[in-house]
Write an enzyme that holds these catalytic residues in place. Structure first.
Site, PDB file in Angstrom:
ATOM      1  CE1 TYR A  19     -27.944 -30.316 -41.848  1.00 26.83           C
ATOM      2  CE2 TYR A  19     -26.123 -29.726 -40.398  1.00 26.83           C
ATOM      3  CZ  TYR A  19     -27.468 -29.971 -40.590  1.00 26.83           C
ATOM      4  OH  TYR A  19     -28.337 -29.866 -39.540  1.00 26.83           O
ATOM      5  CG  HIS A  32     -35.526 -29.335 -34.173  1.00 24.24           C
ATOM      6  ND1 HIS A  32     -35.762 -30.433 -34.983  1.00 24.24           N
ATOM      7  CD2 HIS A  32     -34.173 -29.290 -34.010  1.00 24.24           C
ATOM      8  CE1 HIS A  32     -34.612 -31.015 -35.299  1.00 24.24           C
ATOM      9  NE2 HIS A  32     -33.643 -30.336 -34.720  1.00 24.24           N
ATOM     10  CG  ASP A  89     -30.977 -32.392 -35.743  1.00 30.16           C
ATOM     11  OD1 ASP A  89     -31.822 -31.742 -36.375  1.00 30.16           O
ATOM     12  OD2 ASP A  89     -29.750 -32.297 -35.962  1.00 30.16           O
TER      13      ASP A  89
END
Length: 324
Positions: free
Chosen positions: A238, A303, A105
Site C-alpha cells: 500500500y 471478501h 485481493d
C-alpha cells in the site's frame, strides 16, 4: 497438509517460499493481504487431485519468503512483485511454458499486471475479488479513496511507515487482527479511526469465527506474520502505491490480452471501491480486458471467498481453465 511440499526458490534476491502439490499443467495461486500461501490450502489439494500442479508462493514480504527490505517500501512496487513471479516461473516451469494464474485481493492486482506486462507467460487468468484497475491519470487508488472517504480509510491509515503497526500493537494482537479482518462482511468502506481499530469490529468486541475458519487457521496466519516481522511486508504494498502508479504510467490505456474469468462476492468490500462494481457491470472492464469471458457475482459471499466457499470457487476455476 496432506502431501503439500514446501520449497525455497532463489528469485530476484529473495528466498521465496512456495507450497506445491500435483503434476500436470501449472496453476499459480497468488494470495492477498494479510494472507499467505495457506489461503489457497483448499485449492492446492483440489487441483492436485484433478491433474494439475498447484503452486502457491508466499509473496515478497510475506510468511517464509525472505530477502525483501521491510524498512524500504519502495522495494514493494508492482514491477518488483511481477518481476518476482517471472523469476519464479523461470525457475519452476519449462522454457516457453504458459501457466494458469489465479489471484485474490493484492494477488489479483498483481495478476492483472502480470498479464498486462507478460501475456506470453499466461495461458488463462481467474481473478477473485479485485477488478482490473486501469492506470488513472487522477492518481493512485489510495489517493482516490482518500478523496472519497477521508483520512480514516484504511489505505490512507497505512501510508505512514510504522504508524499503523505501532497503533495495532497497542490495541490488538496479530491473532486478534487476523480474527477481525477475516470475518469482515461489511461491503462499506473499511475505516480505521485513529486509536479505535476497525469500526466493523472494535477492540474488545469478541469474535465468533464462521464455520469455514478455525482457531488453527487463525493461529497459523498470526504465527507466520509474527515470524516475518509483523504486517509491515504486506502493508508496504500500500505504501508503494504512489511509486507503482508512477512506474506503470507507460501502460496507460493498455489492455489485458489474456482469457479471463472474474469472480466476486456481493458482500466484498473490494467490489465497491472507487465504483468498481459499476465499472464491471457497465461493460467498462470488458473494454479493458477484451478476452474477459465470464463475470460471476456470488450472492451472500464476502471478501475471502476462496476460503469461505472453497468448493464453489474450485469449480469456478476448473470449469474455466479446462477450456484451454
Amino acid at each position: 497438509m496432506e502431501g503439500i511440499q514446501h520449497k525455497f526458490i532463489n528469485v530476484n534476491g529473495l528466498n521465496m517460499h512456495i507450497a506445491e502439490k500435483g503434476d500436470g499443467p501449472l496453476v499459480l495461486f497468488l494470495h492477498g493481504f494479510p494472507e499467505l500461501w495457506y489461503s489457497w490450502r483448499h485449492q492446492i489439494l483440489y487441483f492436485a487431485d484433478h491433474g494439475y500442479r498447484a503452486v502457491a508462493p508466499d509473496l515478497r514480504g510475506y510468511g517464509q519468503t525472505t530477502g525483501a527490505p521491510l524498512n524500504d517500501h519502495t522495494k514493494f512496487t508492482i514491477p518488483h512483485v511481477v518481476g518476482d513471479l517471472i523469476g519464479l516461473l523461470d525457475a519452476i516451469s519449462n522454457e516457453g511454458e504458459k501457466v494458469f494464474v489465479v489471484g485474490h485481493d493484492w494477488g489479483a492486482i498483481i495478476a492483472w499486471n502480470l498479464c498486462m506486462f507478460r501475456p506470453d507467460r499466461v495461458k488463462a487468468l481467474v481473478n477473485l475479488s479485485v477488478a482490473f484497475m486501469p492506470w488513472n491519470p487522477n492518481g493512485n487508488i489510495a489517493e482516490i479513496l482518500r478523496r472519497e472517504h477521508g483520512d480514516d480509510h484504511y489505505m490512507t491509515r497505512y501510508q505512514k511507515p510504522g504508524e499503523i503497526e505501532a497503533e495495532f500493537a497497542k490495541i490488538m494482537s496479530l491473532h486478534t487482527f487476523m480474527n477481525k479482518i477475516l470475518i469482515l462482511r461489511d461491503p462499506g468502506p473499511l475505516l480505521l479511526p485513529k486509536g479505535k481499530g476497525f469500526l466493523h469490529s472494535p477492540p474488545g468486541v469478541p469474535v465468533t469465527l464462521p464455520p469455514w475458519l478455525s482457531e488453527e487457521d487463525i493461529e497459523y496466519f498470526a504465527s507466520q506474520h509474527e515470524k516475518a516481522g509483523g504486517l509491515t511486508g504486506g502493508i508496504n504494498y500500500y505504501r508503494a502505491l504512489y511509486l507503482s502508479w508512477e512506474l506503470t504510467s507507460a501502460w496507460r490505456g493498455a489492455k489485458v490480452m489474456v482469457p479471463t474469468k472474474y469472480v466476486v462476492g456481493d458482500m466484498d468490500v473490494a467490489y465497491y471501491m472507487a465504483g468498481a462494481d459499476k465499472y464491471v457491470t457497465s461493460g467498462g472492464m470488458k473494454k479493458d480486458v477484451p478476452l474477459l469471458e465470464e463475470v460471476v457475482v456470488m450472492k451472500g459471499v464476502a471478501h475471502f471467498l476462496n476460503q469461505e466457499k472453497p468448493d464453489e470457487i474450485n469449480k469456478h476455476i476448473i470449469d474455466f481453465i479446462q477450456k484451454f
